[in-house]
Structures are given as structure tokens and as C-alpha cells.
Design a protein around this motif. Sequence first.
Motif, mmCIF file in Angstrom:
data_model
loop_
_atom_site.group_PDB
_atom_site.id
_atom_site.type_symbol
_atom_site.label_atom_id
_atom_site.label_comp_id
_atom_site.label_asym_id
_atom_site.label_seq_id
_atom_site.Cartn_x
_atom_site.Cartn_y
_atom_site.Cartn_z
ATOM 1 N N SER A 28 4.982 -8.886 3.381
ATOM 2 C CA SER A 28 4.261 -7.842 2.642
ATOM 3 C C SER A 28 2.762 -7.819 2.975
ATOM 4 O O SER A 28 2.045 -6.920 2.540
ATOM 5 N N ASP A 29 2.287 -8.798 3.758
ATOM 6 C CA ASP A 29 0.879 -8.792 4.185
ATOM 7 C C ASP A 29 0.655 -7.838 5.365
ATOM 8 O O ASP A 29 -0.489 -7.613 5.758
ATOM 9 N N SER A 30 1.723 -7.317 5.943
ATOM 10 C CA SER A 30 1.585 -6.392 7.068
ATOM 11 C C SER A 30 0.812 -5.167 6.595
ATOM 12 O O SER A 30 1.256 -4.468 5.683
ATOM 13 N N ALA A 31 -0.354 -4.941 7.200
ATOM 14 C CA ALA A 31 -1.239 -3.852 6.769
ATOM 15 C C ALA A 31 -2.413 -3.771 7.728
ATOM 16 O O ALA A 31 -2.539 -4.604 8.637
ATOM 17 N N THR A 32 -3.270 -2.770 7.518
ATOM 18 C CA THR A 32 -4.517 -2.687 8.280
ATOM 19 C C THR A 32 -5.643 -3.244 7.418
ATOM 20 O O THR A 32 -5.864 -2.784 6.298
ATOM 21 N N TYR A 33 -6.316 -4.248 7.962
ATOM 22 C CA TYR A 33 -7.381 -4.946 7.248
ATOM 23 C C TYR A 33 -8.733 -4.462 7.750
ATOM 24 O O TYR A 33 -8.977 -4.426 8.955
ATOM 25 N N LYS A 34 -9.596 -4.102 6.799
ATOM 26 C CA LYS A 34 -10.931 -3.638 7.178
ATOM 27 C C LYS A 34 -11.991 -4.395 6.407
ATOM 28 O O LYS A 34 -11.782 -4.781 5.254
ATOM 29 N N PHE A 35 -13.130 -4.541 7.088
ATOM 30 C CA PHE A 35 -14.259 -5.240 6.470
ATOM 31 C C PHE A 35 -15.313 -4.223 6.049
ATOM 32 O O PHE A 35 -15.549 -3.233 6.745
#
Length: 205
Positions: free
Chosen positions: A92-99
Motif C-alpha cells: 500500500s506504500d506504492s505511490a508518488t512521493y513528493k517533497f
Amino acid sequence: VLLSSCLSGKKCWSVTYTNQSICALNGSTVKLTCSYTYPRGHKVTSTFWFIKSGNGVKPEDLGQDPEFAGRLEYHGDEKNDCTLRITELRESDSATYKFRFTDQTGKWRYTGDPGVSLSVTGLQVKVTVGHQDKTLTCSTTCTLTDNPTYIWYKNGQHLDESTSTQYKDPVSSNYEDSYSCAVKGREDLRSPAVCEYSTIVQYTT
Ligand SMILES: *[C@@H]1O[C@H](CO)[C@@H](O)[C@H](O)[C@H]1NC(C)=O
Ligand SMILES: *[C@@H]1O[C@H](CO)[C@@H](O)[C@H](O)[C@H]1NC(C)=O
């Protein structure tokens, strides 16, 4: 020139992600390597990573998300480093991560696009039985980023290693054998075992 372009704004605001796309193993740890810049005269007072945004949704600090409690290690600082580590990865951590960061006035905010696309996969062994060999395939839902070495297990015992996701085991008995695979360095995250019965075919003329 550099100074004036910085003073005039946009160019100096940047976020760089070393890997824009990462495929990592369920249960493993991933490092999202990241650096950022902003014009002189600004002081960064707030930094965070987020995954949910868009359609008027305000980006929410992952650090406040109960799903990630105890699994985030922010290795960054309030200067130029924004590296994030996520431990015990889940699918469920599959995602697009942005800072995203904000300066002392709160008026200057900057989000680094396009972010890091993270896919988390488990391991699964598939066995195809031929006349002479059983072909084992260690399958994943995305291609693991770091070209791992695969380790093969037969009946719980280390069988062999290969750089390929496939391995051939000769058909040698009439017994049921169980197979599983893992990635070197994370042998603890072995795939579930799959049992395969094979029969040595005796051809008579
Ligand atoms: C990030 O990219 C570098 C260089 O291409 C590579 O060596 C490294 O394994 C990648 N890291 C991850 C977490 O995929
Ligand atoms: C991921 O890991 C969890 C915890 O070990 C496990 O319950 C789950 O089945 C795994 N998912 C896959 C697809 O391997």
C-alpha cells in the motif's frame, strides 16, 4: 547572472530526486535520495514529504500519517538535503512521493515535481514442468531497481543463485518438491513456497 536569476525567483527553486522510479521489495527499506535549492535570503522553516494531493486537497505531511508511523526516517536537513527512508515497506506504500518546503515567511512554498514513483512488490515462485527440467520463475509486479541476485530454495534448502529471474532444476525424482526464491541481502523476505509434483516419464517403445 546566477545571483540575479536567483533574486528574481523561479530558477533557484528546485528539488532533485536521484531516482524518479523505484521498485522495492515488500518488507524492505527504501531510500528516496533528494536534494533541494532555493534563492539566497530565504530561510527554510518547514519541510515535508507527501503522497496525497490534487483537486483542492492540501498536501498532508507523511509524518502525520498513521500508516507510516514509526517507518519514516527523515535524513534531510533544513538546508539542501531532503532524503527520506521508509522501512518495512508495504504494497500500500506504492505511490508518488513528493517533497515540499516553505520559507520563513510562509509565502514561498515549493513542491518538487514529478516526484518519486515507488512500487512495492512481493516475490512469487512460478514453476513450469517440462520433460527434463522444472523452470522456476521468481516473479515480481515491477522490475526490481538494483539488479538483484536471486537465491533459489528447494525443500527449504539453498539450491543455487542466479542473476536471472529464471532457473532450471532437473526433474530428478517422483517426489513432491517445494520451491521458493529470495533476493540476496534480504533472504528473510523469501517468497511463499510452492509445491510441485513431478513424474519421471519412462518412454517405452
Ligand atoms: C538510484 O539510482 C542509482 C543510479 O542509477 C542506482 O545505483 C541506485 O540503485 C538507485 N537506487 C534505488 C533505491 O533504486
Ligand atoms: C507483504 O508482506 C506482508 C508482511 O510480511 C505479508 O503479509 C504480505 O502477504 C506480503 N505481500 C506480498 C504480496 O508478498
